[in-house]
Motif scaffolding. Structure first.
Motif, short mmCIF file in Angstrom:
data_model
loop_
_atom_site.label_atom_id
_atom_site.label_comp_id
_atom_site.label_asym_id
_atom_site.label_seq_id
_atom_site.Cartn_x
_atom_site.Cartn_y
_atom_site.Cartn_z
N ASP A 294 0.87 -1.25 -0.24
CA ASP A 294 -0.07 -0.12 0.09
C ASP A 294 0.87 1.40 -0.16
O ASP A 294 0.58 2.40 -0.66
N HIS A 295 2.10 1.23 0.69
CA HIS A 295 3.02 2.40 0.95
C HIS A 295 3.57 2.79 -0.44
O HIS A 295 3.49 3.77 -0.93
N CYS A 296 4.06 1.60 -1.04
CA CYS A 296 4.66 1.72 -2.48
C CYS A 296 3.89 2.24 -3.40
O CYS A 296 4.09 3.14 -4.47
N ARG A 297 2.39 1.73 -3.34
CA ARG A 297 1.36 2.23 -4.50
C ARG A 297 1.15 3.63 -4.19
O ARG A 297 0.88 4.43 -5.24
N GLY A 298 1.16 4.04 -3.24
CA GLY A 298 0.98 5.34 -2.77
C GLY A 298 2.07 6.31 -3.34
O GLY A 298 1.96 7.61 -3.57
N LEU A 299 3.22 5.71 -3.40
CA LEU A 299 4.43 6.55 -3.88
C LEU A 299 4.31 6.28 -5.57
O LEU A 299 5.33 7.00 -6.33
#
Length: 311
Positions: A294-299
């Motif tokens: 989820d964090h990587c997708r946010g980036l």
């Protein structure tokens, strides 16, 4: 006489596991001090590393101090730089058996270089990316992200990899010299029922807690201690910085999420928690993966999960 006979039998049928896997790699001369990254590998070096299960591998570094062949600046293929810790480095395997080497075989149209450094956290990986890997002008950066990367993210203050301090005292002598004692200790440490019985009998103080829990398993704890919450925050901050560095050099960032062994192999989970005061229901074995993805997708960073390949 019975104890002597038992000692002889144990010495024949049981091999004592290593106390610290890979600790002897520090003594090979492979590492050198580095003011920015804590340590790096010495350039143009070859060492033979004796592994604890009776085999050995050869570790060769190129002129840049990476475990790879010499970099060809005239190679006009798209450059893929693999960064990360021991999984990218290829701990326990030969140079041509490492993950980046396998990737090179699978992508003949790309120039793949292995920039992994064993023992690194994300802060060290980011520092190496900024200083050395960026100079290679990669088109794509592949970050090998392991679950033990979720930690405080401090860069050692210019020190080379530290040796593991050997324990001292009567128990340490017995552990080194009496195989029967080592076997009893090993069984007690790897069987929760026996371990708790030892606590009840006063033979040992208590089962280990969070600090002795395998770092690969800590991120999956349902009840997170404050230390773990700080580790998540600092890990994501470094992941943000790595993404920013890649953007600044016009390189695409791809995160390869390396699964923790305990999440794909039940027996490994049970063995890992046998010496600590945790039960299987203390862990959510999906939680950490979901948070990282989820964090990587946010980036806007793509993530490749490899869990199914290890099941």
């Amino acid at each position: 006489m019975a104890l002597a006979l038992a000692e002889g039998v144990v010495r024949v049928v049981w091999a004592k596991p290593a106390a610290a896997l890979g600790a002897d790699l520090v003594d090979t001369g492979l590492f050198r001090r580095d003011p920015d990254c804590g340590w790096t590998m010495a350039p143009s070096t070859e060492v033979r590393h004796d592994l604890h299960w009776g085999t050995s591998v050869t570790i060769r570094t190129n002129g840049a101090g990476f475990r790879d062949v010499e970099f060809d600046a005239d190679d006009d293929r798209p450059l893929v730089a693999v960064i990360g810790d021991s999984f990218a480095f290829g701990y326990g395997v030969e140079n041509d058996e490492s993950f980046p080497a396998r990737l090179r075989e699978a992508l003949p149209t790309c120039h793949v270089v292995n920039c992994g450094q064993t023992g690194y956290n994300l802060a060290q990986t980011r520092a190496l990316l900024e200083r050395d890997v960026a100079r290679l002008c990669p088109d794509t950066v592949v970050l090998s992200f392991c679950m033990n990367d979720i930690e405080e993210q401090e860069i050692p203050d210019g020190r080379a990899r530290a040796r593991v301090r050997a324990p001292t005292g009567v128990k340490a002598w017995l552990d080194d010299n009496v195989r029967l004692y080592s076997l009893a200790k090993h069984v007690a440490n790897h069987n929760k029922t026996i371990g708790r019985l030892c606590v009840a009998l006063g033979i040992r103080d208590r089962l280990a807690g969070y600090e002795d829990l395998d770092p690969n398993l800590r991120p999956f704890l349902i009840d997170e201690p404050e230390h773990l919450r700080r580790s998540w925050d600092k890990t994501f901050a470094e992941l943000d910085r790595i993404a920013s560095v890649c953007e600044s050099i016009s390189a695409k960032l791809l995160v390869m999420l390396v699964p923790a062994r305990q999440t794909v192999e039940r027996s490994s989970l049970e063995s890992t928690i046998s010496y600590v005061d945790y039960d299987p229901d203390a862990f959510d074995l999906e939680k950490a993966y979901v948070r990282v993805v989820d964090h990587c997708r946010g980036l806007g960073v793509r993530v490749v999960e490899a869990r199914e390949e290890f099941v």
